[in-house]
Design a protein around this motif. Structure first.
Motif: not given
Length: 192
Positions: A65-71, A117-122
């Motif tokens: 599993g994975c997650a992309l976080i954008l600031y 914020m932290a934006y959970l993109w995917f």
């Protein structure tokens, strides 16, 4: 949870491409033709690169599993980000889809708050390991990380059946938008 490195890029792209191949929001952005899946992969490649520059890319310890976080507050225009945007247009969106995509992004920007914020993109899980708690464990770790950093976590979803799942982790709907499909905006304040 481990931080993804450049060697993990192909794995991340594959997980997210298969996880989002039927996603309405992704289909809205990506040109729908015989090469749609390759275009989704190009979108995930772009997202990986942007989060590597202006955020973080996380994987489960077993890399299923994975997650992309954008600031968003750290995002800036650089020669590399411009190149990535141009490449995205030609590989995923197409010249004909640029206007529609820019209008969509402008509407989203009007709704998203202008705060740190932290934006959970995917967030995605290898399809053979879905519904086994991998995504839930990853999301709990992400929530814990950003609670410790005292950052709210934001996301959007066009997959309405996922809303109760996000709500079970303390996310709340703060807005909705219709673009030929319903897009829900969710946020989670840090635990104190």
């Amino acid at each position: 949870m481990i931080k993804a490195e450049a060697v993990d890029k192909t794995t991340v792209i594959n997980i997210l491409s298969y996880s989002f191949k039927d996603n309405q929001s992704v289909k809205y952005v990506v040109r729908n033709d015989i090469n749609s899946f390759e275009r989704i992969k190009a979108l995930m490649d772009y997202s990986f690169e942007m989060c590597s520059m202006f955020g973080e890319v996380w994987m489960t310890d077993d890399k299923k599993g994975c997650a992309l976080i954008l600031y968003p507050q750290n995002k800036k225009t650089t020669a590399r980000s411009l190149w990535l945007n141009i490449r995205l247009i030609f590989q995923a969106i197409s010249i004909f889809g640029v206007s529609k995509t820019l209008k969509r992004e402008a509407k989203i920007q009007q709704i998203q708050p202008n705060e740190k914020m932290a934006y959970l993109w995917f967030i995605g899980v290898d399809p053979t390991f879905q519904k086994k708690g991998v995504g839930s464990k990853l999301l709990m770790q992400i929530i814990s990380r950003f609670s410790e950093m005292n950052l709210p976590l934001y996301l959007e979803t066009s997959t309405q059946k996922n809303i109760p799942w996000y709500q079970s982790f303390g996310f709340e709907i703060y807005n909705q938008m219709t673009l030929g499909y319903s897009l829900s905006f969710l946020k989670r304040r840090p635990d104190h």
